[in-house]
Enzyme design. Structure first.
Site, mmCIF file in Angstrom:
data_model
loop_
_atom_site.group_PDB
_atom_site.id
_atom_site.type_symbol
_atom_site.label_atom_id
_atom_site.label_comp_id
_atom_site.label_asym_id
_atom_site.label_seq_id
_atom_site.Cartn_x
_atom_site.Cartn_y
_atom_site.Cartn_z
ATOM 1 N N CYS A 1 0.836 -1.191 0.000
ATOM 2 C CA CYS A 1 0.000 0.000 0.000
ATOM 3 C C CYS A 1 0.881 1.254 0.000
ATOM 4 C CB CYS A 1 -0.940 0.092 1.194
ATOM 5 S SG CYS A 1 -2.101 -1.259 1.305
ATOM 6 N N ARG B 1 3.870 -0.163 -4.949
ATOM 7 C CA ARG B 1 3.619 -0.737 -3.621
ATOM 8 C C ARG B 1 2.319 -1.532 -3.565
ATOM 9 N NH1 ARG B 1 6.852 2.348 0.284
ATOM 10 N NH2 ARG B 1 5.551 1.520 1.918
ATOM 11 N N TRP C 1 -2.598 -2.778 -1.675
ATOM 12 C CA TRP C 1 -2.284 -4.200 -1.805
ATOM 13 C C TRP C 1 -3.170 -4.874 -0.761
ATOM 14 C CZ3 TRP C 1 -0.200 -8.176 1.241
ATOM 15 C CH2 TRP C 1 0.179 -9.332 0.531
ATOM 16 N N ASN D 1 -1.796 2.026 5.703
ATOM 17 C CA ASN D 1 -0.886 0.994 5.223
ATOM 18 C C ASN D 1 -0.544 0.122 6.418
ATOM 19 O OD1 ASN D 1 1.159 -0.521 4.060
ATOM 20 N ND2 ASN D 1 2.701 1.084 4.314
ATOM 21 N N GLY D 2 -0.666 -1.206 6.274
ATOM 22 C CA GLY D 2 -0.354 -2.094 7.390
ATOM 23 C C GLY D 2 -1.603 -2.829 7.836
ATOM 24 N N GLU E 1 17.162 -17.893 -7.692
ATOM 25 C CA GLU E 1 16.723 -16.558 -8.116
ATOM 26 C C GLU E 1 16.099 -16.607 -9.521
ATOM 27 O OE1 GLU E 1 16.038 -13.853 -6.949
ATOM 28 O OE2 GLU E 1 16.380 -12.262 -8.394
ATOM 29 N N LYS F 1 12.355 -15.346 -10.319
ATOM 30 C CA LYS F 1 12.055 -14.300 -11.320
ATOM 31 C C LYS F 1 11.017 -14.808 -12.312
ATOM 32 C CE LYS F 1 13.188 -11.460 -9.829
ATOM 33 N NZ LYS F 1 13.944 -11.204 -8.651
ATOM 34 N N GLU G 1 7.541 -15.060 -10.718
ATOM 35 C CA GLU G 1 6.926 -13.768 -10.400
ATOM 36 C C GLU G 1 6.296 -13.103 -11.613
ATOM 37 O OE1 GLU G 1 10.521 -11.972 -8.508
ATOM 38 O OE2 GLU G 1 9.053 -11.251 -7.067
ATOM 39 N N HIS H 1 18.084 -37.159 -6.714
ATOM 40 C CA HIS H 1 17.406 -37.664 -5.517
ATOM 41 C C HIS H 1 15.897 -37.441 -5.573
ATOM 42 C CE1 HIS H 1 21.240 -38.560 -3.692
ATOM 43 N NE2 HIS H 1 21.659 -37.337 -4.015
ATOM 44 N N LYS I 1 5.745 -4.342 -4.132
ATOM 45 C CA LYS I 1 7.192 -4.203 -4.013
ATOM 46 C C LYS I 1 7.702 -4.374 -2.580
ATOM 47 C CE LYS I 1 11.162 -3.150 -5.752
ATOM 48 N NZ LYS I 1 11.772 -4.276 -6.468
HETATM 49 C C1 F6R Z 1 11.609 -10.653 -5.688
HETATM 50 C C2 F6R Z 1 11.465 -9.614 -4.699
HETATM 51 C C3 F6R Z 1 11.192 -10.000 -3.293
HETATM 52 C C4 F6R Z 1 12.040 -9.137 -2.340
HETATM 53 C C5 F6R Z 1 11.643 -9.422 -0.881
HETATM 54 C C6 F6R Z 1 12.494 -8.630 0.099
HETATM 55 O O1 F6R Z 1 11.819 -10.145 -6.972
HETATM 56 O O2 F6R Z 1 11.566 -8.453 -4.999
HETATM 57 O O3 F6R Z 1 11.413 -11.354 -3.075
HETATM 58 O O4 F6R Z 1 13.381 -9.440 -2.547
HETATM 59 O O5 F6R Z 1 10.303 -9.079 -0.690
HETATM 60 O O6 F6R Z 1 12.359 -7.265 -0.113
HETATM 61 P P1 F6R Z 1 13.431 -6.245 0.443
HETATM 62 O O7 F6R Z 1 14.696 -6.522 -0.274
HETATM 63 O O8 F6R Z 1 12.874 -4.889 0.159
HETATM 64 O O9 F6R Z 1 13.562 -6.522 1.906
#
Ligand code: F6R
Length: 611
Positions: free
Chosen positions: A2, A27, A74, A98-99, A479, A483, A486, A502, A606
């Site tokens: 949010c 956000r 969000w 927010n929260g 990773e 990616k 996501e 395994h 984000k």
């Molecule tokens: C993946 C991604 C998330 C963040 C995670 C931690 O692309 O962006 O997995 O890495 O939410 O976020 P930060 O780094 O802001 O603590």
């Protein structure tokens, strides 16, 4: 999660609120809304879905005023529908949040005959405030009475019909930045919200609440005492926030990596001595640490997995890795003087914050590696190492990850050299290798057609994808899978190549491509055996490798079975930084083929500031 913004001004605010919400849309984008006060009336416009829907609703029934608040959501409590969109309100009060208000259920029960219009936890605060206003309390008094009743982590922003030149804000956990410019006051979830509005910002601390009028800002602490909070320059430039000449912010950020990795390096390295520049680091404490514990979430956690290899090998210290959401509730053992390294792009991830506080309560030392230098994590850590990735707007993290790797690698070299576990000459040669990286990163980004072809012909039609790697590149396999998940919504799994036999090898089929991250390093011969095992089972194979790896494929007669993407040669320790780029590009190009909303993938936001 949010984004919130508020303006208490001398000029109309609606357009500026919506522009602020656009900067904050990363956000959350389940719904958006604004509320303004005009001629002693509160007006709200809200819309489910992306900000564009709000723009359309606003265009068909414009509202405006000199004071207003806005929100991009969000969803946590209640679906992504208009009646759950913020601002919530009555005729007298409008509020964005927010929260999470954790005790909203209990609080609702205290309110008697209220007609609830949403399923959110937020609405209860509106009615608590209104009940106080009805007793004759002014907004400040109402806040003083309501705030102690609220449990959870939240940021609130409220406007009141009968006090048209006042905004009230409160911070308990979730961040809020305040700025002033030309007799107007601004408040938002972060400095990004205020970019272009205020050149100087201050941050509320936990428990603070504030009263904003056009020309004054009063801040109170949890005990309702007036406090001052330092203003710092708001360095976020609007110009850097868009997509530039790229179709997506994610692609722009992928291509920024050679530059921002260079910026991060130059902030940490003295180019004359080729030494890491940490004169004021608390050597005596940190160099005696009996172990290093890394803690983070998501992509940042994978950066710490790579770092574990570097620190173990260079510093010869025991290493521990923790996911913040698990660690914060563990009865974890913190040997005396142990160093905890906490890594985060936003510096506001709730789980990482709480894990760091937990470590500090246990007596541990804390270093934060953070991209937002004014964030809560940066402020509360004993020491902070900033990554200079710049604002990362794409929801899928790219440049933040590789700058985290860069800073972690520098820290490992510095600690190893200071501890005497590697000689100065070796440290200098590793630093020189780092400085030499940017051309190779550019080269890895220049083979766009290779990524496009594999995305189109192999990945986009697949039912799922396996990413396999060993050693330093096992976290890059994780990773790569994250990616792809996501932004394409495909199922993908990252696995250590040696573990495949395994169990997961049962899944190998032409419909499930396997991407091996396999530079010709010390693990190569082992990984190559795994490649042959998959080839023998008619797996659909892609190999991210270098010249020698590509040559090995030819020499073993596997070139008709394995598609190679050939990357520049790099020193073994740096391959995770270089090999991050192709996995990002493959995910990106596959998402393009599938027509996904790359910068706003479904269900994600984000910055995860809720548990
Ligand atoms: C993946 C991604 C998330 C963040 C995670 C931690 O692309 O962006 O997995 O890495 O939410 O976020 P930060 O780094 O802001 O603590």
């Amino acid at each position: 999660m949010c984004g919130i913004i508020g303006i208490c001004g001398t000029d109309f605010v609606a357009e500026r609120l919506i522009a602020g919400l656009q900067r904050l849309e990363y956000r959350g984008y389940d719904s958006a809304g604004i509320a303004v006060i005009d001629h002693k009336a509160l007006h709200r416009v809200r819309a489910a879905g992306k900000l564009e829907n709000l723009r359309q609703s606003y265009a068909s029934a414009p509202i405006d005023g000199l004071t207003g608040i806005g929100h991009t959501r969000w969803a946590t409590h209640g679906g992504a529908e208009e009646h759950n969109a913020h601002p919530h309100g009555t005729e007298a009060v409008a509020l964005v949040h927010n929260g999470i208000i954790e005790n909203f259920h209990e609080l609702k029960a205290t309110l008697g005959d209220v007609v609830w219009t949403s399923e959110t936890d937020t609405e209860v605060v509106v009615h608590l405030l209104e009940a106080e206003l009805k007793t004759g309390a002014d907004p400040e008094r109402a806040m003083i009475r309501v705030l102690p009743k609220l449990e959870g982590a939240f940021a609130l922003l409220i406007c009141f019909r009968d006090y048209p030149d006042t905004l009230i804000a409160a911070r308990q956990g979730s961040p809020l930045a305040i700025g002033q410019h030309h007799g107007e006051s601004f408040i938002g979830s972060d400095a990004v919200a205020l970019s272009g509005l205020a050149d100087q910002v201050c941050y509320l601390e936990n428990g603070d609440w504030a009263v904003l009028k056009p020309d004054t800002i009063q801040i109170f602490d949890a005990a309702n005492k007036t406090v001052t909070r330092d203003f710092v320059a708001n360095t976020v430039q609007i110009a850097g926030l868009g997509k530039g000449n790229y179709p997506h912010a994610m692609l722009k950020e992928i291509h920024e990596q050679p530059g921002v990795i260079g910026d991060t390096l130059h902030s940490l390295i003295d180019p004359k001595t080729l030494m890491i520049n940490w004169a004021d680091y608390p050597q005596s404490q940190y160099l005696r640490t009996p172990l290093i514990q890394f803690t983070a979430c998501g992509t940042a956690y994978y950066a710490t997995l790579v770092a574990g290899y570097w620190f173990e090998q260079l510093c010869r210290i025991p290493i521990r890795h923790e996911m913040a959401s698990e660690m914060r509730y563990r009865d974890i053992v913190c040997p005396q003087n142990s160093l905890g390294i906490f890594v985060s792009q936003s510096g506001e991830t709730m789980d990482t914050m709480e894990a760091m506080r937990h470590w500090q309560e246990l007596g541990g030392q804390t270093t934060a590696i953070v991209n937002v230098p004014t964030s809560s994590l940066a402020r509360e850590a004993h020491h902070t190492i900033p990554t200079l990735a710049g604002p990362e707007i794409g929801v899928a993290s790219t440049k933040a990850f590789t700058t985290q790797l860069t800073a972690l690698h520098c820290l490992a070299i510095w600690m190893a050299e200071q501890m005497g576990s590697i000689p100065k000459a070796q440290a200098q040669s590793m630093v020189a290798d780092l400085l030499d990286l940017s051309g190779k990163l550019v080269a890895a980004l220049s083979i766009i057609e290779d990524y496009k072809i594999i995305a189109k012909e192999v990945l986009a039609p697949a039912s799922g994808v396996f990413f396999l790697g060993r050693g330093l590149n096992y976290p890059i396999a994780l990773e790569g899978a994250l990616k792809l998940k996501e932004i394409t919504y495909m199922h993908a799994e990252g696995y250590p190549a040696g573990e495949m036999k395994h169990g997961p090898i049962a899944l190998v089929s032409p419909e499930l491509p396997v991407i091996f991250i396999a530079p010709s390093d010390r693990w190569f011969s082992k990984t190559f055996s795994n490649i042959q095992e998959v080839a023998a089972r008619d797996g659909n194979l892609i190999m991210l490798t270098d010249q020698a790896g590509t040559q090995a494929v030819k020499e073993h007669g596997l070139d008709h079975k394995v598609r190679c993407i050939t990357l520049p040669d790099v020193p073994e320790t740096l391959s995770p930084i270089l090999y991050s780029l192709p996995v990002q590009m493959l995910a990106y190009e596959t998402a393009v083929c599938l027509g996904r909303n790359i910068d706003q993938p479904r269900n994600l936001a984000k910055s995860v500031t809720v548990e």
